[in-house]
Design an enzyme around this catalytic site. Structure first.
Site, mmCIF file in Angstrom:
data_model
loop_
_atom_site.group_PDB
_atom_site.id
_atom_site.type_symbol
_atom_site.label_atom_id
_atom_site.label_comp_id
_atom_site.label_asym_id
_atom_site.label_seq_id
_atom_site.Cartn_x
_atom_site.Cartn_y
_atom_site.Cartn_z
ATOM 1 N N PRO A 1 6.089 2.833 2.139
ATOM 2 C CA PRO A 1 6.528 2.401 0.510
ATOM 3 C C PRO A 1 5.145 2.919 -0.513
ATOM 4 O O PRO A 1 4.373 2.152 -0.371
ATOM 5 C CB PRO A 1 6.685 0.963 0.783
ATOM 6 N N ASP B 1 -0.534 3.070 -0.126
ATOM 7 C CA ASP B 1 0.689 2.485 0.905
ATOM 8 C C ASP B 1 0.488 0.934 0.879
ATOM 9 O O ASP B 1 -0.377 0.092 1.117
ATOM 10 C CB ASP B 1 0.150 2.847 2.430
ATOM 11 N N HIS B 2 1.788 0.442 0.200
ATOM 12 C CA HIS B 2 1.614 -1.099 0.078
ATOM 13 C C HIS B 2 1.682 -1.826 1.074
ATOM 14 O O HIS B 2 1.526 -3.198 1.058
ATOM 15 C CB HIS B 2 3.150 -1.347 -0.926
ATOM 16 N N ARG B 3 1.888 -1.401 2.174
ATOM 17 C CA ARG B 3 1.686 -2.151 3.461
ATOM 18 C C ARG B 3 0.163 -2.465 3.724
ATOM 19 O O ARG B 3 0.112 -3.648 4.461
ATOM 20 C CB ARG B 3 2.429 -1.509 4.969
ATOM 21 N N VAL B 4 -0.657 -1.786 3.173
ATOM 22 C CA VAL B 4 -2.041 -2.228 3.592
ATOM 23 C C VAL B 4 -2.801 -2.281 2.153
ATOM 24 O O VAL B 4 -3.886 -2.723 2.362
ATOM 25 C CB VAL B 4 -2.656 -1.300 4.336
#
Lengths: 339, 514
Positions: B312, B486-489
């Site tokens: 994402p 990376d919106h996950r991290v």
């Protein structure tokens, strides 16, 4: 080794196995005598032995306990056979005409075929269902079909379609000893053919094709009566220098894929001859197999020779036209050879 | 007494499992010096030249051009010219029989039991074998069939159960069926079984069954009765194509022009896509060139497809004033003649400093263990365009390096990247990535993250723009920076904090020099 008829080869297999194994029993209509013979324990007459005389003499040797006459109720014959098999016997049912399987289909395909699987291997159904197949006898639409392809589509059933006396004896012996239900299809027009058959008992493993002719130009795959017609064509074309290989799978479930594909790989041209059906039959199954696994070996489209999609006609003339003939096989061979 | 040495597929980097021999640069019989490039091997990541590990003469090529072999597989046999061809054959045969004697062993073990001592653990390895005693028979090589000696010896009267074609093949290629394990009903031996056994014993048995036919069948039958459009019939006559060979896809089941063309293309696949001249209709000419994708292209396609669809991405953009950076650069370059620092080098240093200041961006995403790996030093991958793709060499510990060091390192990495001379550890890993398209005049762009990294920074060109300073419009050299995260991290605020810090370092370069 001596010359025996297909009929006697079958009888010998049953006889030998009944002597060898006391759990082998025969169940069917008129298997004791038939043709009106009054056979009782007190008055043992050697009757005809089924409609074809295949079981002739069995009753006098093995008695009523092991050679069991039934009423005209196919569902009772196969139901009894499946039950006997599940409880420890090795019954051989004589269904007479394979066309009658419709009456007892549940016993066969929904019960016997599923025992071993559904009971997790605790039960098995070591039974053989014998019956006649094939047209050419003017027996009309209800007594002339070759429904082996229907059995072959059911997992759990083994389907044997022998073409020669040698194969009939060896495969029937194997069928009786096999722990799964086996449908044993005998062609009406083959009972009187003769061939070399060993006098001792022997077995032929399932799933092993027999090459009745070896050749290099084209492969004909055929079963039962059609093997003989294919051989006839192969011998005729050999005079013209066309080398035909004839593959008889002998059992269609299990099917010898390797034996078929190796032949296809070596010739690259295939004709499949099948009396079963114009659609969804044995020929179509094998054609699909070759198209999927042997496609790159093919040099020409696969040619099928089957009857038309109609019931078997009663008229002898029409019936002969309905059956795949040597002429039609020859035309198909020339077509795939493009000559 | 003779020394025979082997060349093997080297292991370039941890992830290398196999290599494709793309091109031998020397022929059988050629002599070579240690260090000379002898063949090109392509992995999924790089294509590189194999340098000869010793002086010698190539006697036999075992890994043909185009073959894919696992790491450690022997690709060539070397010996000086005094060694006879027969000895070489015996040696090759001993290799295959060694393998054949332990078919159940794992590949790695089979390799280890192969010839004796390994000179050095570095790649490529060299094995030396001394042959004193001549071994038995030669292996039979015939139309790509190579039967190892221990499987040879067809026996006429064998009672073995085998398919008729298996027996024919065994007879033709002199195979002893007794030594083949049959996998069919009642251990029946098939052609497949022979093939498996022969290959397991180190021989060759081509897979003839599944080879597409080389030349399509051509019908010679009379085609006058075939329904075809008049044009199709005329074209077929002109090109000597039998209408029996054509599909009939036209109206009312007729063979049409396209069907005849299809057969023509099938019969003339490579030569040229254009149809022969002098045909009535101008055949459509294909206005493109099909370029096959090489290993690198495929890897790029695969990895970026996965990155763009799985990660994402979100994007943050900031403008920075590079006037101070430019002044400092001019200053350094003019006062120190030995150094030649670029704006890119200075950005690298500024980014490294910002990564240490905001370590939440200096991360990799460890998907497998569901954790974020935060790094202590800034290992910055720099995207470098190379002839048919791109590669990302890493400036390691950029935060600890002096500007001049970064400059020389970067120049060295870029030069070697362009000639395909990077070693895997120089382009695998990295905690952050930058991509600079400023030299092409690109103002701003968004890059795709190179996983497992958490972010990538896209640098635009330096351009003079009208900006407002203290309520006055002035002209300043500006650069637009876009970061893909990376919106996950990495969250929005974290990314923004990083860009703010970076802007601070860029506009006050003394901060990272201090």
């Amino acid at each position: 080794m001596s010359k025996k008829s297909y009929r006697n080869a079958i009888k010998e297999a049953i006889e030998f196995e009944m002597r060898r194994d006391p759990t082998v029993v025969v169940i069917g209509e008129d298997v004791r005598g038939g043709h009106g013979a009054k056979n009782t324990e007190e008055n043992k007459l050697e009757g005809f032995g089924g409609v074809l005389g295949v079981t002739k003499g069995l009753w006098t040797e093995f008695g009523s306990e092991r050679v069991i006459d039934t009423p005209i109720t196919e569902s009772a014959i196969i139901g009894m056979t499946a039950g006997a098999a599940a409880t420890g016997l090795r019954p051989i049912a004589d269904l007479m005409f394979m066309d009658f399987y419709g009456v007892c289909y549940d016993m066969l395909y929904n019960q016997a075929a599923k025992f071993r699987y559904m009971f997790g291997g605790k039960a098995k159904a070591p039974m053989v269902v014998r019956g006649m197949i094939g047209a050419g006898f003017s027996a009309a639409a209800q007594h002339s079909q070759s429904p082996y392809h229907i059995f072959a589509s059911t997992p759990g059933l083994k389907v044997v379609v022998p073409s020669s006396p040698y194969d009939a004896k060896g495969l029937l012996t194997q069928s009786i000893r096999d722990d799964d239900p086996v449908v044993f299809c005998e062609h009406k027009l083959l009972y009187d053919i003769t061939g070399e058959v060993p006098d001792d008992d022997y077995t032929i493993p399932f799933g092993v094709a027999n090459y009745t002719r070896q050749g290099t130009d084209v492969t004909i795959i055929a079963l039962s009566l059609m093997v003989h017609r294919a051989n006839e064509v192969a011998d005729k074309l050999a005079n013209e220098g066309i080398s035909v290989e004839v593959v008889d799978p002998r059992t269609i479930s299990p099917l010898d894929e390797e034996g078929i594909l190796e032949s296809v790989a070596s010739t690259g041209r295939v004709v499949i001859v099948d009396e079963s059906a114009a659609r969804c039959g044995f020929a179509h199954d094998v054609a699909a197999l070759i198209a999927q696994k042997g496609f790159y070996s093919l040099k020409a489209p696969i040619e099928l020779v089957t009857p038309p999609h109609t019931p078997v006609p009663f008229s002898n003339v029409l019936e002969q036209a309905w059956l795949p003939s040597a002429e039609r096989i020859e035309i198909a061979v020339r077509k795939v050879l493009e000559v | 007494m003779s020394n025979i040495q082997t060349l093997e597929v080297p292991k370039w980097g941890l992830s290398m499992q196999e290599g494709k021999i793309t091109q031998w640069t020397i022929k059988e019989g050629d002599s070579f010096k240690k260090g000379q490039e002898i063949c090109v091997i392509e992995t999924t990541k790089i294509a590189n030249s194999l340098e000869a590990p010793f002086d010698g003469t190539l006697r036999r090529i075992i890994g043909k051009n185009g073959s894919v072999l696992e790491v450690g597989a022997i690709i060539g046999v070397c010996a000086d010219t005094s060694v006879s061809d027969q000895k070489i054959e015996q040696f090759i045969q001993s290799l295959s029989s060694n393998k054949g004697s332990e078919p159940q062993e794992q590949k790695t073990e089979a390799k280890a039991t192969e010839p004796q001592q390994t000179k050095s653990p570095s790649t490529p390895t060299v094995t030396t074998s001394k042959l004193d005693t001549p071994t038995s028979t030669k292996p039979i090589v015939n139309d790509n069939f190579l039967i190892p000696s221990d499987l040879q010896g067809y026996q006429e009267n064998s009672n073995l159960f085998a398919t008729p074609h298996a027996i024919n093949m065994a007879q033709k290629h002199n195979v002893n069926l007794d030594k083949i394990h049959g996998s069919g009903p009642q251990q029946r031996v098939s052609i497949n079984d022979i093939q498996k056994a022969v290959i397991a014993a180190g021989g060759q048995w081509p897979d003839v069954k599944n080879q597409p036919a080389k030349t399509p069948a051509k019908s010679t039958a009379d085609d006058s009765h075939i329904l075809a459009t008049p044009l199709a019939r005329r074209m077929a006559e002109e090109w000597n194509i039998n209408l029996n060979d054509c599909r009939a896809s036209g109206s009312r089941g007729r063979v049409c022009k396209e069907d005849v063309e299809a057969v023509y293309y099938r019969n003339h696949p490579v030569s040229s896509p254009s149809l022969p001249a002098a045909t009535q209709p101008e055949p459509t000419k294909l206005d493109f060139t099909a370029i096959p994708m090489d290993g690198m292209r495929k890897t790029i396609a695969e990895r970026l497809q996965a990155a763009k669809s799985e990660i994402p991405h979100f994007y943050l953009t900031i403008d920075v004033d590079v006037s101070a950076l430019q002044e400092l650069r001019t200053d350094i370059n003019s006062k120190l003649p030995s150094v030649k620092i670029s704006i890119n080098d200075m950005f690298l240093k500024a980014i490294a400093s910002a990564l240490i200041a905001v370590p939440e961006v200096n991360v990799q995403y460890d998907v497998e263990n569901q954790q974020i790996l935060q790094f202590d030093q800034a290992d910055i991958s720099v995207a470098v365009a190379i002839p048919n793709g791109l590669i990302t060499p890493i400036v390691k510990a950029a935060n600890k390096r002096a500007l001049s060091d970064i400059s020389t390192t970067m120049r060295d990495l870029a030069t070697r990247a362009k000639t395909g001379k990077l070693s895997p550890d120089e382009f695998q890993g990295g905690s952050f990535c930058i991509s600079n398209l400023g030299m092409f005049g690109i103002k701003q762009f968004e890059a795709i993250i190179n996983p497992p990294q958490g972010a990538i920074l896209a640098l635009g060109t330096v351009e003079k723009r009208a900006v407002v300073r203290d309520d006055v419009i002035t002209i300043r050299p500006m650069v637009t920076l876009s970061m893909s995260c990376d919106h996950r991290v990495i969250d929005g605020a974290t990314g923004a904090k990083f860009l703010a810090s970076l802007k601070e370092f860029v506009e006050n370069p003394m901060a990272f020099l201090a």
